[in-house]
Motif scaffolding. Structure first.
Motif, short mmCIF file in Angstrom:
data_model
loop_
_atom_site.label_atom_id
_atom_site.label_comp_id
_atom_site.label_asym_id
_atom_site.label_seq_id
_atom_site.Cartn_x
_atom_site.Cartn_y
_atom_site.Cartn_z
N PHE A 55 -8.30 5.28 7.99
CA PHE A 55 -7.20 5.28 7.02
C PHE A 55 -6.45 3.97 6.83
O PHE A 55 -5.72 3.82 5.86
N ASP A 83 -0.88 -1.31 5.69
CA ASP A 83 -0.54 0.11 5.86
C ASP A 83 0.24 0.30 7.16
O ASP A 83 0.11 -0.48 8.10
N LYS A 112 0.72 5.69 6.32
CA LYS A 112 -0.47 6.52 6.06
C LYS A 112 -0.62 7.59 7.14
O LYS A 112 -1.12 8.67 6.88
N ILE A 121 1.59 11.49 3.72
CA ILE A 121 1.24 10.95 5.04
C ILE A 121 0.36 11.96 5.77
O ILE A 121 0.57 13.18 5.66
#
Ligand SMILES: Cc1ncc(COP(=O)(O)O)c(C=O)c1O
Length: 394
Positions: free
Chosen positions: A110, A115, A165, A197
């Motif tokens: 991810f 991020d 994330k 999320i």
């Protein structure tokens, strides 16, 4: 970067202090409350299951992303122990070679540069470490006693919410021993939905609860829409060295994990997975393990409370997490938990783990070694004896 870091890490410092203390007092017994793994072997039924399976030719090869029998057993286990009845064993559960590598792989799925991964601190750092390796950032959520050691999600700045994330949770929690509540998990689902999320709830200690039922994040409505939960056989079944865990929940997240995992490892030995099936189908094993830790934690918290520590039975895990004292009456002051922990090793030959992430606390683990029940009592009596002379100020 690697090998150039000058800082000496906490666990290395503890090891050095232990060695120094044992050299200074040769032959003396160290009481080790520092370890984070069970002190006993896997139960005989599990060992026999492995012995039986290890001889079968069909178990010899690569296991890839795992055998269906283990996924079926994991699904049964979630239903039986946690009342989670909506997991599809074909698409919503996969094994891992312990939960540590599962956590290590999530940032690969991810995290892109920039991020954010939200990590609770103090805590198990693996997902944060790998987030940084992928160019991501870690935003820490402190776990404070006044919040029941639950993170304050409302306190997160808008920028962090936007870039986040992944949210890492671990309940019951290492090191605080705190448990989550259904209301908290419901709040997490709402937060994850609103901010897009993915929740990764690390349930490594979920089976070890004192006084309340084990609680799964997946038992909360909507949890499967926003995340996954990782269960490990390490602590719940005394199987740390065997390396077996599973992750269950959101189908797309599981598919992403399966893809990354397939490119990292070739799966846990099928005979171990089959012994894992035996374990998951015998949850009475976890009940016996829980009873032992409960007995030990009650005794340990009693000793600490008498000395003035704010020590209470934890909701779960095998850890006691207590605020450090300011110092010894008329003597030494402690600037942080690391100093107090070092003092306990050097002066009392008692090993603990210090945490200075959100306040200064030390962690006592109920996994100390003993040769049976009588010896367990002897170790506890010895602990009491060594601590009883201490005049602490809080
Ligand atoms: C919170 C937490 N998660 C995960 C792990 C790793 O467990 P496993 O043996 O399943 O890799 C540990 C081990 O100490 C832990 O404390």
């Amino acid at each position: 970067m690697f090998g150039k870091e000058q800082k000496i890490y906490k666990f290395e410092k503890i090891k050095r202090a232990k060695r120094a203390a044992l050299t200074a007092q040769p032959g003396a017994e160290l009481i080790d409350f520092g370890v984070g793994e069970p002190d006993e072997m896997a139960f005989p039924g599990v060992v026999q299951a492995l012995q039986h399976e290890v001889e079968k030719p069909e178990n010899r090869g690569y296991a890839d992303n795992g055998i269906q029998e283990f996924k079926d057993a994991a699904t049964r286990y979630l239903r039986r122990i946690y009342g989670v009845g909506n997991i599809n064993p074909e698409t919503e559960v996969l094994h891992g070679i312990g939960s540590k590598p599962v956590l290590a792989m999530f940032p690969a799925i991810f995290i892109n540069p920039g991020d954010v991964t939200l990590m609770t601190v103090p805590g198990y750092p693996i997902m944060g470490t790998h987030t940084r390796w992928y160019g991501g950032e870690v935003v820490n959520l402190p776990l404070r006693e006044e919040n029941g050691f639950l993170p304050d999600l409302d306190s997160l700045p808008a920028d962090a919410r936007k870039r986040a994330k992944l949210l890492y949770l671990n309940y019951p929690n290492n090191p605080t021993g705190a448990g989550a509540t259904e209301a908290f998990f419901e709040k997490v689902v709402k937060f994850a939905r609103e901010n897009n999320i993915i929740v990764v709830q690390d349930a490594a200690y979920a089976a070890l609860m004192y006084g309340s039922r084990p609680l799964s994040f997946l038992s909360v409505p909507g949890a499967k829409d926003v995340g996954v939960e990782i269960h490990s056989l390490s602590k719940a079944f005394n199987m740390t060295g065997w390396r077996l865990a599973f992750v269950a929940g959101n189908e797309r997240v599981i598919a992403g994990y399966g893809n990354v995992k397939d490119n990292y490892d070739s799966g846990q030995f099928k005979a171990i997975q089959k012994a894992g099936v035996y374990a998951l189908d015998h949850p009475g094993i976890s009940d016996e393990i829980t009873a032992k830790y409960e007995r030990r934690l009650r005794a340990m918290s009693g000793v600490l409370a008498e000395l003035g520590f704010n020590a209470k039975m934890p909701a779960g895990t095998f850890y006691l997490y207590v605020k450090m004292p300011k110092g010894v009456k008329g003597g030494r002051r402690f600037a942080n938990a690391e100093e107090f922990s070092e003092f306990l090793i050097t002066e009392k030959l008692i090993s603990t783990v210090p945490w200075d992430d959100a306040g200064s606390y030390i962690r006592f683990s109920a996994t100390f070694e003993s040769k049976g029940r009588a010896d367990e009592q002897r170790v506890l009596d010895e602990f009491k004896k060594r601590m009883s002379g201490l005049q602490l100020e809080f």
